[in-house]
Motif scaffolding. Sequence first.
Motif, PDB file in Angstrom:
ATOM      1  N   VAL A 189       1.044  -1.263  -0.024  1.00 32.87           N
ATOM      2  CA  VAL A 189      -0.597   0.650  -0.117  1.00 32.87           C
ATOM      3  C   VAL A 189       0.714   1.317   0.273  1.00 32.87           C
ATOM      4  O   VAL A 189       0.913   2.108  -1.087  1.00 32.87           O
ATOM      5  CB  VAL A 189      -1.196  -0.132   1.325  1.00 32.87           C
ATOM      6  N   ALA A 190       1.814   1.090   0.986  1.00 33.07           N
ATOM      7  CA  ALA A 190       3.084   2.625   0.949  1.00 33.07           C
ATOM      8  C   ALA A 190       2.942   2.797  -0.596  1.00 33.07           C
ATOM      9  O   ALA A 190       3.761   3.854  -1.083  1.00 33.07           O
ATOM     10  CB  ALA A 190       4.023   2.081   2.031  1.00 33.07           C
ATOM     11  N   VAL A 191       3.547   1.249  -1.398  1.00 31.76           N
ATOM     12  CA  VAL A 191       4.205   1.765  -2.595  1.00 31.76           C
ATOM     13  C   VAL A 191       3.530   2.780  -3.543  1.00 31.76           C
ATOM     14  O   VAL A 191       3.699   3.247  -4.381  1.00 31.76           O
ATOM     15  CB  VAL A 191       5.010   0.326  -2.882  1.00 31.76           C
ATOM     16  N   LEU A 192       2.319   1.870  -3.036  1.00 28.78           N
ATOM     17  CA  LEU A 192       1.221   2.591  -4.392  1.00 28.78           C
ATOM     18  C   LEU A 192       0.947   3.772  -4.233  1.00 28.78           C
ATOM     19  O   LEU A 192       0.650   4.893  -4.940  1.00 28.78           O
ATOM     20  CB  LEU A 192      -0.158   1.880  -4.024  1.00 28.78           C
ATOM     21  N   ALA A 193       1.038   4.113  -2.669  1.00 30.97           N
ATOM     22  CA  ALA A 193       0.913   5.303  -2.243  1.00 30.97           C
ATOM     23  C   ALA A 193       1.763   6.058  -3.347  1.00 30.97           C
ATOM     24  O   ALA A 193       1.457   7.793  -3.283  1.00 30.97           O
ATOM     25  CB  ALA A 193       0.645   5.798  -1.095  1.00 30.97           C
ATOM     26  N   ALA A 194       3.204   6.050  -2.892  1.00 29.45           N
ATOM     27  CA  ALA A 194       4.293   6.520  -3.274  1.00 29.45           C
ATOM     28  C   ALA A 194       4.380   7.226  -4.662  1.00 29.45           C
ATOM     29  O   ALA A 194       4.617   8.109  -5.299  1.00 29.45           O
ATOM     30  CB  ALA A 194       5.776   6.081  -3.420  1.00 29.45           C
ATOM     31  N   VAL A 195       4.107   5.812  -5.548  1.00 30.54           N
ATOM     32  CA  VAL A 195       3.359   5.819  -6.929  1.00 30.54           C
ATOM     33  C   VAL A 195       2.530   6.788  -7.193  1.00 30.54           C
ATOM     34  O   VAL A 195       2.723   7.759  -8.311  1.00 30.54           O
ATOM     35  CB  VAL A 195       3.073   4.493  -7.786  1.00 30.54           C
ATOM     36  N   THR A 196       1.194   6.749  -6.871  1.00 33.51           N
ATOM     37  CA  THR A 196      -0.061   7.919  -6.668  1.00 33.51           C
ATOM     38  C   THR A 196       0.109   9.099  -6.669  1.00 33.51           C
ATOM     39  O   THR A 196      -0.213   9.597  -7.601  1.00 33.51           O
ATOM     40  CB  THR A 196      -0.901   7.412  -5.609  1.00 33.51           C
ATOM     41  N   LEU A 197       1.459   9.155  -5.565  1.00 34.90           N
ATOM     42  CA  LEU A 197       1.334  10.599  -5.300  1.00 34.90           C
ATOM     43  C   LEU A 197       3.044  11.459  -6.571  1.00 34.90           C
ATOM     44  O   LEU A 197       3.424  12.656  -5.642  1.00 34.90           O
ATOM     45  CB  LEU A 197       2.034  11.020  -3.809  1.00 34.90           C
ATOM     46  N   GLY A 198       3.177  10.687  -6.905  1.00 32.20           N
ATOM     47  CA  GLY A 198       4.299  10.918  -7.893  1.00 32.20           C
ATOM     48  C   GLY A 198       6.032  10.988  -7.428  1.00 32.20           C
ATOM     49  O   GLY A 198       6.219  12.067  -7.161  1.00 32.20           O
ATOM     50  N   VAL A 199       6.094  10.338  -6.640  1.00 27.63           N
ATOM     51  CA  VAL A 199       7.214  10.645  -5.460  1.00 27.63           C
ATOM     52  C   VAL A 199       7.956   9.439  -5.225  1.00 27.63           C
ATOM     53  O   VAL A 199       7.391   7.957  -6.174  1.00 27.63           O
ATOM     54  CB  VAL A 199       6.506  10.695  -4.258  1.00 27.63           C
ATOM     55  N   THR A 200       9.583   8.816  -4.929  1.00 28.36           N
ATOM     56  CA  THR A 200      10.509   7.779  -5.892  1.00 28.36           C
ATOM     57  C   THR A 200       9.685   6.717  -4.152  1.00 28.36           C
ATOM     58  O   THR A 200      10.085   5.909  -3.922  1.00 28.36           O
ATOM     59  CB  THR A 200      11.997   8.376  -4.757  1.00 28.36           C
TER      60      THR A 200
END
Lengths: 245, 246
Positions: free
Chosen positions: A25-36
């Motif tokens: 979920v954390a990785v998906l959140a990072a992708v959604t927010l456009g960050v590394t």
Amino acid sequence: MISDGMAEVLRLLQRDEGFDAAADVAVLAAVTLGVTGLTVSLATGGDRAELMWCTDEAAGSFEDLQFTLGEGPGPEAVRGDAMVLVPDLALVRPERWPALSVEAAGLAARAVFCFPMGIGAIRVGVLTLVRRTAGPLTDGQVGDAQVLAHALAGRALGSVVPGPNGAAPADSADALLHAVVHQATGMVSVQLDVSLPQALLRLRAHAYSSGRPLTDVSRDVVARRLRLDLNGNGDGNPLPVSDKD
Amino acid sequence: MAREQQLTKVFVEVADSLIDDFDLIDFLQRLSERCVELLDVAACGVLLADEHDVLQVLAASDEDTRLLELFALQYDQGPCVECYRSGRPRTNIDLADPNASQAWPQFTPAALQSGFLSTNAIPMRLRGRVIGALGLFQTRDSTLSDADTALAQALADVATIAILQQRTLAHSETERGQLQYALTSRIVLEQVKGILAERWQVTPDEAFAAFRAYARSHHHQLSHLARLIADGEFDTDQIPRSPRHR
């Protein structure tokens, strides 16, 4: 309005399938927010923080560094009760965070965005987004990150994450938006001589065990129709409650 | 006092506040009181959208919990929500009109029950974006003229400027950060109302009145003092419990 991607993150967060799923979920959140990468640190009293989420080493190192040094956008966001957005660390005047500016040069973090997690005077922690490239978040990403920070705060305080479009179960993080709940939290903290976050947990525990919405329970507390005892029970309502703390 | 004199007073107050370190909630509350006088309405509230697009009350002309709850009812329905979504003012809404109770089945009866006959909502705009709304209630059968509406819009704009002006940190504070700080300040205030109400065994409204009287007379910022109390860093025994109301 939150994005579809963030709505999906919140949905997964609500399912709560254990630690491994949380990492996804954390990785998906990072992708959604456009960050590394991103980290979620929980305040555990004092200056120490506990990492709840950490997607990668770069984000983790940056978080460690700023909390070790006690300076940086994260500590500033927590102290100031507002987000701190740094689209390009290289452009920050060194005197703003003197130690961090020296140490951070070796890290793979160029842009950092910190969102405080909390409810009024209750400070839960901070959500930190890290990107290897410079540049601002979009307005939509900032909104998404705020909603995520609120959901994570509610979760850390033992609540259910609201569904997309505000649709939420009866006892939800949405209830944490009502003035009467904040007033009741303050009252219970004095009645039981506990901290504000503990008072909120007691209120929530009572609402849960009595099957009533948090707002109704809070109204009763404020009107002094209900007084919680040390176990989180109300007078004349001796339901057994297993308190977490 | 003639309206012109009242307006002059408001401008002086606004100018004084915005050039100095000021407390946002206190400022908006005073502004709400001025709205009531200038527009000849019974109650006024300043509502700001949070990150979930839910309108939250930042300040009202009267800190009475009943009034605050009426504004709070507009989190998902009511003229303020429509005004926030459309960005256009909604004025002179007759609450007795069946259309009103049909459109807002929870809000309308609650407003009528509180003795209000009509209501108005004025958007708070920021560079093409709507960030909240000013809600106005009337207890008498009177309407807002076009001039009144224009004045109400000007006061709504002042409220917006104040929110963005509240904290001029040396750093690159974003507008969204300012909005977030404003909403957080309001929540801390509610928590502190509860703390003081229980310590003093009074209602939250009475607790707030004593708290505000103390803060104003000692030139404390409401938000700052509230934060200190919530963090247990201020001895609340210093605050007299029954303030002079006059």
